[in-house]
Structures are given as structure tokens and as C-alpha cells.
Design a protein around this motif. Sequence first.
Motif, PDB file in Angstrom:
ATOM      1  N   SER A  81      93.680  55.706  28.586  1.00 27.03           N
ATOM      2  CA  SER A  81      93.321  54.838  27.457  1.00 27.03           C
ATOM      3  C   SER A  81      92.225  53.853  27.855  1.00 27.03           C
ATOM      4  N   ARG A  82      92.279  53.360  29.110  1.00 25.66           N
ATOM      5  CA  ARG A  82      91.219  52.462  29.593  1.00 25.66           C
ATOM      6  C   ARG A  82      89.892  53.198  29.689  1.00 25.66           C
ATOM      7  N   ALA A  83      89.926  54.437  30.165  1.00 28.55           N
ATOM      8  CA  ALA A  83      88.697  55.229  30.288  1.00 28.55           C
ATOM      9  C   ALA A  83      88.070  55.464  28.912  1.00 28.55           C
ATOM     10  N   VAL A  84      88.908  55.772  27.918  1.00 31.51           N
ATOM     11  CA  VAL A  84      88.412  55.989  26.552  1.00 31.51           C
ATOM     12  C   VAL A  84      87.817  54.695  25.990  1.00 31.51           C
ATOM     13  N   PHE A  85      88.509  53.578  26.250  1.00 29.45           N
ATOM     14  CA  PHE A  85      88.032  52.271  25.788  1.00 29.45           C
ATOM     15  C   PHE A  85      86.662  51.946  26.393  1.00 29.45           C
ATOM     16  N   LEU A  86      86.513  52.171  27.710  1.00 27.88           N
ATOM     17  CA  LEU A  86      85.243  51.868  28.383  1.00 27.88           C
ATOM     18  C   LEU A  86      84.129  52.800  27.895  1.00 27.88           C
ATOM     19  N   GLN A  87      84.474  54.060  27.610  1.00 31.81           N
ATOM     20  CA  GLN A  87      83.468  54.990  27.073  1.00 31.81           C
ATOM     21  C   GLN A  87      82.984  54.528  25.698  1.00 31.81           C
ATOM     22  N   ARG A  88      83.928  54.032  24.884  1.00 30.86           N
ATOM     23  CA  ARG A  88      83.549  53.537  23.557  1.00 30.86           C
ATOM     24  C   ARG A  88      82.629  52.324  23.680  1.00 30.86           C
ATOM     25  N   LYS A  89      82.972  51.425  24.617  1.00 28.67           N
ATOM     26  CA  LYS A  89      82.132  50.249  24.845  1.00 28.67           C
ATOM     27  C   LYS A  89      80.753  50.650  25.345  1.00 28.67           C
ATOM     28  N   VAL A 171      72.175  43.874  28.120  1.00 34.08           N
ATOM     29  CA  VAL A 171      72.556  45.290  28.170  1.00 34.08           C
ATOM     30  C   VAL A 171      72.910  45.675  29.607  1.00 34.08           C
ATOM     31  N   TRP A 172      72.103  45.217  30.571  1.00 31.52           N
ATOM     32  CA  TRP A 172      72.360  45.523  31.981  1.00 31.52           C
ATOM     33  C   TRP A 172      73.704  44.950  32.426  1.00 31.52           C
ATOM     34  N   LEU A 173      73.987  43.704  32.028  1.00 31.51           N
ATOM     35  CA  LEU A 173      75.254  43.071  32.415  1.00 31.51           C
ATOM     36  C   LEU A 173      76.452  43.850  31.874  1.00 31.51           C
ATOM     37  N   HIS A 174      76.358  44.273  30.597  1.00 26.00           N
ATOM     38  CA  HIS A 174      77.456  45.033  30.005  1.00 26.00           C
ATOM     39  C   HIS A 174      77.609  46.403  30.665  1.00 26.00           C
ATOM     40  N   GLN A 175      76.478  47.055  30.949  1.00 26.42           N
ATOM     41  CA  GLN A 175      76.534  48.350  31.637  1.00 26.42           C
ATOM     42  C   GLN A 175      77.209  48.209  33.007  1.00 26.42           C
ATOM     43  N   THR A 176      76.803  47.167  33.728  1.00 22.50           N
ATOM     44  CA  THR A 176      77.344  46.949  35.073  1.00 22.50           C
ATOM     45  C   THR A 176      78.822  46.604  35.004  1.00 22.50           C
ATOM     46  N   ARG A 177      79.190  45.788  34.009  1.00 25.60           N
ATOM     47  CA  ARG A 177      80.610  45.427  33.864  1.00 25.60           C
ATOM     48  C   ARG A 177      81.459  46.670  33.596  1.00 25.60           C
ATOM     49  N   ILE A 178      80.946  47.535  32.725  1.00 26.67           N
ATOM     50  CA  ILE A 178      81.679  48.770  32.424  1.00 26.67           C
ATOM     51  C   ILE A 178      81.767  49.643  33.683  1.00 26.67           C
ATOM     52  N   GLY A 179      80.639  49.738  34.418  1.00 34.44           N
ATOM     53  CA  GLY A 179      80.619  50.529  35.651  1.00 34.44           C
ATOM     54  C   GLY A 179      81.621  50.017  36.677  1.00 34.44           C
TER      55      GLY A 179
END
Length: 460
Positions: A81-89, A171-179
Motif C-alpha cells: 500500500s505504501r508503494a502504491v501511495f508513493l507511485q501515485r505521488k 519538484v526535485w525535493l518531492h522526487q527525492t523525498r519519494i525516492g
Amino acid sequence: MAKEQHSQWADILKRRIANSKNEDERSEEEKKSEETDLFTKYYTEWKGGLETDESYKTIPRFYYKLPAEDEVLLQKLREESRAVFLQRKSRELLDNEELQNLWFLLDKHQVPPVCGDEAMINYEAYLMVGGKAGPKCRKFFTARVYSKLLHNDPYGRISIMQFFNYVMRKVWLHQTRIGLSLYDVAGQGYLRESDLENYILELIPTLPQLDGLEKSFYSFYVCTAVRKFFFFLDPLRTGKIKIQDILACSFLDDLLELRDEELSKESQESNWFSAPSSLRVYGQYLNLDKDHNGMLSKEELSRYGTATLTSVFLDRVFQECLTYDGEMDYKTYLDFVLALENRKEPAALQYIFKLLDMENQGYLNVFSLNFFFRAIQEQMKLHGQEPVSFQDVKDEIFDMVKPKDPFKITLQDLVNSCQGDTVISILIDLNGFWTYENREVLVANDTDNSCGSTAELDDT
């Protein structure tokens, strides 16, 4: 008949008198209790009976405890569920094509006159671009963002380049946070040491500046990189770092700077995460390890740097730091190097202060200063120099630091004074003390050299 009525009235009167006497005999507490009971009774009737309040049942559940280690299915469900959530983000972020389209729209709606080399845009055009850019961009086109970027333009405009850089940074900060969140196994917003090691290990192939590293060195490189994060961001040594703290510091910027294939030699040498820097640190460790057992003894560590660290200080290092049969491993050595190479930083000052505070009192007094400075005086004698008076040095240290308590120096005093690095160098390193003692001569020499260089340039 008259007699019967008279008898009834007499009975009623007697009862009234008896009741009134009982009323007088009741305490205040009994009267208040009865009053409360009556109030509750009538209020409940007025509200519609004795129904219990069950409004709490409408509050949505907001806490779910983490699954236990043996609840494999629940753990798997949570991970998925976390993986799906992060993919959606991740899908909600702007991709390269959308960023390019945003730039074209901004450039198309720039408002003259140009301010120097900067293209500008006013609020009306800004809102117009926001309407055309699509739903993903909507959060960037607010009055708050515009006012943040509004400076001294006489027409009330903002720089298009500054706004676009702001969007790119977000955008970079959000990408990095998700990563980073993908490596957060616990899902609690922090990374453990093993999590960060996995992140950096998988990042290495994407950094062109690390292409020359041999795979056999990867584990040492990862250890070197991870230690910097944990040394500075985990001062309490909890073994975990908040993802928010990783994003807020500059270390990720330094690490991702290695994506630049044309990074200058100077930038690489000053960047802890670069290949030359990590090879330098590991090479020093190998050079110090004379018996080649993969560990450093106190005698081997004494040759670190200019080999002028006092034996008293090195004793404290081996007393306080994690060792294995009295010898230091590479990870502990990295903490030692980070502290000595970054003496101005609060985390480094905290590390060294703990070593100087022998009795764990939370402060340094005259006895502590004298204990460590005696070793400096002994080294001066060994080098044929006249030892400097401790009283003079002690007075200079207290003048530099200006502690709240005139007899004690706390860690916070050292940090606030901005002289902590100088004080530490005076107490633990003969070379550091010599540099401080001869600072005026060194400054004069630097001035003469710079003047000489200028004269040579003038002659040419």
C-alpha cells in the motif's frame, strides 16, 4: 364535622413544622447534592430522556498500530500500500515534458521591459499561465508563491527564471523525498543506517563522477558517505535519521553534484562524497595501519595528520569511542576524521567536547583546560621550545569564549562564541596551538606574499 377538619389541619401543621425542622438540620452538602440531582433529572428530561452520547462513534479512526514481526501478511499489505501511495505521488509530479511546456508558456507571457537580462512577468500574466499550465501546476500559481518571489521591481513583477527555478527545486525535493521513502522500511519517516546504505549503493551507477570506482571499493565508499549523514544528522546516535532532515541539509546536493560530468577538480577535492575524497580518506587509513590488521591502535592513530595530536587527547579518544580490543575500526575512524576536519561545526564540537569533559560534568573548568594543555607544554619541551604559561593561555581562552559562567565553559558557550575550533586546536594539537600563537606572523607573511604577487603582476 368542624372538629374533624380542625384535627386534619392540626396534623398538616404538625407535619410542616416537623419538615421545616428537618430542613434546618440538613447540611449544606446534602442540600447541594439534592439540587444537583434535581437539575440533572430535569435537564435530562428536557434533552429527551436518558440516551447516552455516542457521537464518538462518528470520529474516523486515525491510528493504526504497526503490524508485529510475525504478522507477515499485514506487513506485506502495508509495504504494497505504501508503494502504491508513493507511485501515485510520483505521478502527481511534473515530468520533463511538462516542465518544458511550463517554460515555453512563461517565456511567451513575459511582460516588458526586461530587467537587465531577466525576463519578467506580472501577476495577471502569471495567473493566465497558471490557468493554461494544467492541474499539476496549479499549486505553484498562488498569491503566496508570487509574493515570496516579489522583490524590488518597480512594476510589481517577478523574475521568470527565479520562479521556474523555484518550481524545479520543489519538484526535485518531492522526487527525492519519494525516492528516499522507498527505502524507509519501517514507514515512519526516517532511514536507518542500512536503509541509507542501500539508497547510496543503488545511486552509485547514476553518478558519472564515480564511474572510475572499482566494485570492490563500493562497500568502503558507501560506509564513507553514510557516516557523514549520521555524524551530523544523528548527534544523539539513535541509529536513524529523519528523511526531512536529509532533505533540509546540503549533503544530498553535494552527493548529486557528482552527476555533473564536467565537475572541476577543486569541487571534487572539497566534496566529501567524490571519488578522490573517499579514496584519500581510505588511503590515509591504510597508511596508518602499519600492521595491516584492518584496525588502528593508539600508536598508529598518533601519526594522523601532522602527528602533533597530544597523547592525552588520543587516550580520551580510545576511552570514549567504540573500539575492538583497544583498536579502532574504519567507521569509528571516519567519525574521528569528520570531527577534526570540521571543527567549526556544532556536531564536531560536540564530539570533541565529550572527549575533553573527562568527568562528564557538562562543562570545562580550569582543571580540565590545564590537564589537556600540560600535554601541549610537554610536546613543546620535546621540540626544544620554551613552554607557554598556562595562566596566559587560560585567560585568552576565557576571553575568546566569554562564557555565561566566568569559571565554566559549556558546549553551548563554545558554539555561541564561534571560537570553538580555535580553543579545541589549542588544547589537543601542538600544530594548532603553534598556528594560534603565531597568527600575527602568519597574517603578516600572507600579506607580504600577496603584495609580492601583485608587484610581479604589475611588472609583467
